[in-house]
Design a protein around this motif. Structure first.
Motif, PDB file in Angstrom:
ATOM      1  N   GLU A 155      54.747 -39.928 -66.471  1.00 42.09           N
ATOM      2  CA  GLU A 155      54.239 -40.410 -67.998  1.00 42.09           C
ATOM      3  C   GLU A 155      52.778 -40.075 -68.154  1.00 42.09           C
ATOM      4  N   ALA A 156      51.788 -40.159 -67.155  1.00 48.61           N
ATOM      5  CA  ALA A 156      50.640 -39.862 -67.397  1.00 48.61           C
ATOM      6  C   ALA A 156      50.419 -38.050 -67.608  1.00 48.61           C
ATOM      7  N   GLN A 157      51.311 -37.448 -67.118  1.00 50.37           N
ATOM      8  CA  GLN A 157      51.167 -35.925 -67.510  1.00 50.37           C
ATOM      9  C   GLN A 157      51.484 -35.661 -69.028  1.00 50.37           C
ATOM     10  N   ALA A 158      52.764 -36.616 -69.419  1.00 50.85           N
ATOM     11  CA  ALA A 158      53.194 -36.643 -70.771  1.00 50.85           C
ATOM     12  C   ALA A 158      51.784 -36.773 -71.732  1.00 50.85           C
ATOM     13  N   LYS A 159      51.159 -37.962 -71.292  1.00 48.94           N
ATOM     14  CA  LYS A 159      50.083 -38.455 -72.229  1.00 48.94           C
ATOM     15  C   LYS A 159      49.001 -37.420 -72.284  1.00 48.94           C
ATOM     16  N   GLN A 160      48.764 -36.718 -71.051  1.00 45.70           N
ATOM     17  CA  GLN A 160      47.495 -35.568 -71.040  1.00 45.70           C
ATOM     18  C   GLN A 160      48.279 -34.561 -72.001  1.00 45.70           C
ATOM     19  N   LEU A 161      49.508 -34.268 -71.818  1.00 44.69           N
ATOM     20  CA  LEU A 161      50.075 -33.060 -72.864  1.00 44.69           C
ATOM     21  C   LEU A 161      49.764 -33.516 -74.247  1.00 44.69           C
ATOM     22  N   CYS A 162      49.721 -34.794 -74.747  1.00 46.27           N
ATOM     23  CA  CYS A 162      49.413 -35.187 -76.061  1.00 46.27           C
ATOM     24  C   CYS A 162      47.952 -35.011 -76.644  1.00 46.27           C
TER      25      CYS A 162
END
Length: 198
Positions: A155-162
């Motif tokens: 989830e943290a990786q996905a937020k970083q992508l954002c």
């Protein structure tokens, strides 16, 4: 919308590549026993990583499709040329530089999406292995916590992508202003950024 199509497609394809693993469930030739969950996870991880490496190579070496739901096909070549329906749009050196810069941003976001896909596939295998191990050993304590801890990293990786999306939108708008033929394909807006975290 390109980002709405590109990232979900990449994220869906990678776990499917893992499911297509030919070696899962086979026996270890040395022992004649079924492969352990850890060995299968390793094999699935390698299969997903191989698929990701191939996708990255194709992304780096091939044309990137920037078309949305329009009938025209628009692409950016690795050399920074804009192709519409296979025909090269005449551009200046500075316009090609903007096209290349935008292309690199698309590659970065696609690469981050692939990393998340690999992590998700590995988590799925790990969760299944943990569950099976718990069932057979009778020790199911902590499985959910361990899996949730790994899921929170994804989830943290996905937020970083954002966090990459505002830069992409800025590059897209600059390119649309500089290359009028690109403008119909510059469909990203603030709602894409706002919706990303959801």
């Amino acid at each position: 919308m390109m980002t709405r199509l590109l990232l979900p497609t990449l994220l869906l394809c990678l776990p499917l590549a893992a499911c297509g693993n030919q070696d899962a469930g086979k026996t270890d030739p040395a022992s004649g026993k079924a492969a352990s969950p850890a060995a299968e996870a390793s094999t699935v991880g390698k299969t997903v990583q191989d698929a990701t490496d191939k996708a990255r190579k194709e992304l780096a070496q091939g044309n990137i499709n920037i078309s949305n739901d329009q009938s025209d096909k628009a692409e950016i070549t690795p050399q920074g040329e804009l192709l519409i329906n296979g025909k090269t749009v005449t551009t200046t050196a500075s316009q090609r530089a903007l096209l290349l810069d935008y292309r690199k941003q698309v590659e970065a976001i696609a690469g981050a999406g692939m990393d998340i896909g690999v992590a998700g596939a590995n988590l799925g295998v790990k969760a299944a292995g943990e569950a099976l191990k718990g069932i057979f050993s009778g020790d199911t304590n902590g499985i959910e916590e361990r899996v949730n801890a790994e899921a929170s990293k994804i989830e943290a990786q996905a937020k970083q992508l954002c966090t990459l999306l505002p830069g992409m939108m800025a590059k897209q708008q600059a390119l649309a202003a500089a290359v009028p033929e690109f403008k119909p394909y510059a469909t990203m807006d603030q709602s894409d950024i706002d919706d990303c975290g959801k």
